[in-house]
Write a protein that holds these residues in place. Structure first.
Motif, short mmCIF file in Angstrom:
data_model
loop_
_atom_site.label_atom_id
_atom_site.label_comp_id
_atom_site.label_asym_id
_atom_site.label_seq_id
_atom_site.Cartn_x
_atom_site.Cartn_y
_atom_site.Cartn_z
N LEU A 59 9.51 -28.86 11.99
CA LEU A 59 8.95 -28.20 10.73
C LEU A 59 7.54 -28.97 10.56
O LEU A 59 7.61 -30.06 9.90
N TRP A 60 6.41 -28.25 10.91
CA TRP A 60 5.22 -29.03 10.98
C TRP A 60 4.29 -28.12 10.02
O TRP A 60 3.98 -27.19 10.30
N ASP A 61 3.58 -28.73 9.13
CA ASP A 61 2.50 -28.22 8.20
C ASP A 61 2.87 -26.78 7.55
O ASP A 61 2.40 -25.73 7.69
N VAL A 62 4.41 -26.95 7.31
CA VAL A 62 4.97 -25.78 6.70
C VAL A 62 4.95 -25.80 5.10
O VAL A 62 4.64 -26.60 4.70
N VAL A 63 4.95 -24.69 4.52
CA VAL A 63 4.85 -24.40 3.18
C VAL A 63 6.22 -23.86 2.70
O VAL A 63 6.51 -22.94 3.01
N PHE A 64 6.72 -24.45 1.60
CA PHE A 64 7.81 -24.03 0.86
C PHE A 64 7.92 -23.39 -0.48
O PHE A 64 6.73 -23.85 -1.13
N ASP A 65 8.44 -22.54 -0.82
CA ASP A 65 8.69 -22.32 -2.12
C ASP A 65 8.60 -23.61 -3.15
O ASP A 65 9.39 -24.55 -2.90
N GLU A 66 8.18 -23.51 -4.31
CA GLU A 66 8.31 -24.55 -5.05
C GLU A 66 9.48 -25.30 -5.35
O GLU A 66 9.80 -26.44 -5.64
N ASP A 67 10.26 -24.48 -5.37
CA ASP A 67 11.91 -24.83 -5.83
C ASP A 67 12.79 -25.24 -4.68
O ASP A 67 13.92 -25.71 -4.55
N GLU A 68 12.15 -24.94 -3.56
CA GLU A 68 12.93 -25.22 -2.06
C GLU A 68 12.90 -26.59 -1.45
O GLU A 68 11.89 -27.23 -1.66
N ILE A 69 13.74 -26.97 -1.12
CA ILE A 69 13.87 -28.50 -0.32
C ILE A 69 14.42 -28.28 0.92
O ILE A 69 15.29 -27.45 1.26
N VAL A 70 14.12 -29.41 2.04
CA VAL A 70 14.87 -29.23 3.16
C VAL A 70 16.05 -30.37 3.06
O VAL A 70 15.74 -31.48 2.80
N ASP A 71 16.88 -29.68 3.15
CA ASP A 71 18.43 -30.44 2.84
C ASP A 71 18.60 -31.06 4.08
O ASP A 71 19.11 -30.68 5.21
N LEU A 72 18.29 -32.57 4.25
CA LEU A 72 18.71 -33.20 5.49
C LEU A 72 20.14 -33.48 5.65
O LEU A 72 20.54 -33.56 6.88
N GLU A 73 21.07 -33.68 4.64
CA GLU A 73 22.49 -33.55 4.72
C GLU A 73 23.05 -32.61 5.54
O GLU A 73 23.83 -32.70 6.44
N THR A 74 22.51 -31.36 5.15
CA THR A 74 23.02 -30.18 5.65
C THR A 74 22.64 -30.11 7.16
O THR A 74 23.31 -29.40 8.05
N ILE A 75 21.25 -30.41 7.31
CA ILE A 75 20.84 -30.29 8.90
C ILE A 75 21.58 -31.53 9.72
O ILE A 75 21.94 -30.98 11.00
N ALA A 76 21.82 -32.60 9.22
CA ALA A 76 22.59 -33.60 9.94
C ALA A 76 24.13 -33.08 10.35
O ALA A 76 24.51 -33.31 11.50
N VAL A 77 24.60 -32.34 9.53
CA VAL A 77 25.94 -31.68 9.67
C VAL A 77 26.07 -30.55 10.56
O VAL A 77 26.94 -30.61 11.46
N CYS A 78 25.20 -29.71 10.37
CA CYS A 78 25.17 -28.39 11.18
C CYS A 78 24.54 -28.62 12.52
O CYS A 78 24.90 -27.77 13.40
N PHE A 79 23.62 -29.65 12.76
CA PHE A 79 23.24 -29.68 14.16
C PHE A 79 23.48 -31.05 14.69
O PHE A 79 22.57 -32.21 14.76
N PRO A 80 24.69 -31.39 14.98
CA PRO A 80 24.99 -32.77 15.49
C PRO A 80 24.41 -33.19 16.45
O PRO A 80 24.49 -34.43 17.11
N GLN A 81 23.85 -32.50 17.42
CA GLN A 81 23.32 -32.69 18.85
C GLN A 81 21.85 -33.06 18.59
O GLN A 81 21.46 -33.36 19.82
N LEU A 82 21.32 -32.99 17.51
CA LEU A 82 19.72 -32.95 17.32
C LEU A 82 19.45 -34.29 17.93
O LEU A 82 19.99 -35.40 17.50
N THR A 83 18.47 -34.39 18.91
CA THR A 83 17.93 -35.69 19.60
C THR A 83 16.42 -35.88 19.12
O THR A 83 15.85 -37.05 19.19
#
Length: 419
Positions: free
Chosen positions: A296-320
């Motif tokens: 996710l590079w140079d992306v723009v989010f809505d003011e109230d949005e966040i990238v939830d790293l906890e959810t990413i870690a759980v849902c994408f366990p094979q991420l390298t």
């Protein structure tokens, strides 16, 4: 010794030279090399950017030069004629080149302006062509029943004028196509047609660049790679059967994007220069349990949005491979780093900033703690040409804090890239 080489081997050597000028010079070595050029040359390339003399020749003289060279061969499998900066050629001359080579051609790269326009499909259809790359031409009146390309695997159309209907028919004519590239096409739409619909059972790779449309619908049951670049779309929809592995968006404006049920086998998601409604986008890729790279590079989010790293870690366990760069705020840091799940398989971490601030160092530290098996971290930053004294101090403080932080992770290779 060179004189003992079989003539077929010499033909293979000449074929690897590519450029027509180099082939002609090399074939003048002796009678045997001239024979190899005539009977065993497989590839030939005329590119206006390869040799400045091309620009000094008159169009008539250039036509004669190309004609003489092509007609001295007997079994070309690859022909490249890229005359981007040359005046228009005679259509009859170009047709003669194609008619002479079409029965043996496997690869044709064609960027030639002619008067009138040459119908490549009519000349090369029903032949053995496997790769066709067209630029700065027009395609009209496609007839799939007559202009079939039974062996074509790769089709590239760059700055080509074509109607939405003919584009769809063109894809139908390529029964075994695997790769399709559309670069800045001039797509004509009829009054009754407000969208482009393409369908292929065999298409695996689709790349589209610099296209502006209301609706684009792609139905491809075997699609594996999808790349959208520099496009403006109201709607993009992919209909497939779960074969998509690589999904990339780069500098795209789209109101609604839907890749449907094709996400189960996604391995790479690469998003850059894009405005994301994160909850909706995350919901779209959340079933991609096989995901190995998320960018996710140079992306723009809505003011109230966040990238939830906890959810990413759980849902994408094979991420390298994890790459993140977006505008950091206090709320993003606090809530984005919440949770205790680690990125157990991440070995490469790429982090970047748009505007450097104190939060970035804390963010880097928080991510490092959650990547226990990390091998390399790359930190990207933007440094403006004119720096105030305060900005220089901030950059120096940041660098010092990163150096101090990395002393805790001596097993991790650290790299800085500034632009």
């Amino acid at each position: 010794m060179m004189e003992h080489l079989p003539v077929e081997v010499i033909g293979n050597i000449l074929s690897r030279l590519g450029g027509a000028r180099d082939v002609v010079i090399a074939s003048a070595t002796c009678k045997k090399w001239r024979e190899a050029c005539r009977k065993h040359l497989l590839t030939l390339s005329f590119n206006s950017s390869d040799w400045p003399v091309y620009h000094d020749l008159t169009t008539n003289r250039l036509e004669i030069l190309i004609t003489q060279t092509i007609f001295q061969t007997s079994g070309l499998q690859g022909l490249s004629i890229l005359m981007d900066d040359v005046d228009e050629f005679s259509a009859s001359t170009v047709i003669a080149w194609l008619m002479y080579t079409r029965e043996t051609l496997r690869r044709l790269y064609y960027n030639v302006r002619t008067t009138p326009n040459v119908n490549i499909l009519e000349i090369c259809g029903r032949q053995k062509l496997e790769v066709l790359s067209l630029a700065h031409n027009s395609i009209t009146g496609v007839e799939p029943n007559f202009q079939r390309f039974p062996c074509l695997k790769s089709l590239s159309l760059s700055h080509v004028a074509i109607s939405a209907m003919d584009l769809s028919l063109m894809l139908m004519a390529c029964q075994n196509i695997e790769t399709l590239e559309l670069v800045n096409p001039e797509i004509a739409m009829s009054d009754a047609q407000v969208k482009v619909e393409l369908s292929s059972l065999t298409l695996k790779n689709f790349y589209v660049e610099a296209i502006s449309l209301d609706k684009f619908i792609l139905e491809a049951d075997s699609i594996e790679r999808l790349h959208l670049k520099d496009c403006a779309l109201e709607l993009f929809e992919l209909i497939g059967k779960g074969t998509l592995k690589h999904f990339k968006i780069d500098d795209v404006s789209v109101i609604h994007i839907d890749i449907g049920e094709t996400v189960d086998n996604l391995e790479i998601v690469d998003i850059s220069n894009f405005t994301i409604f994160w909850p909706k986008f995350y919901q779209m890729i959340s079933r991609s349990s096989k995901l190995k790279k998320l960018r996710l590079w140079d992306v723009v989010f809505d003011e109230d949005e966040i990238v939830d790293l906890e959810t990413i870690a759980v849902c994408f366990p094979q991420l390298t491979h994890l790459s993140l760069s977006y505008d950091l705020r206090d709320g993003v840091i606090h809530y984005g780093l919440q949770g205790s799940s680690n990125f157990e398989n991440v070995v490469v971490l790429e982090l970047g900033w748009i505007v450097i601030n104190d939060l970035f160092s804390h963010w880097v530290e928080g991510l490092l703690k959650r990547c226990p098996n990390l091998k390399r971290i790359v930190i990207f930053g933007v440094v403006s040409e004119i720096k105030t004294h305060e900005e220089c101090l901030l950059l120096g403080t940041f660098t010092s804090s990163i150096v101090q932080l990395m002393r805790k992770y001596l097993h991790v290779e650290v790299q800085f890239e500034y632009e």
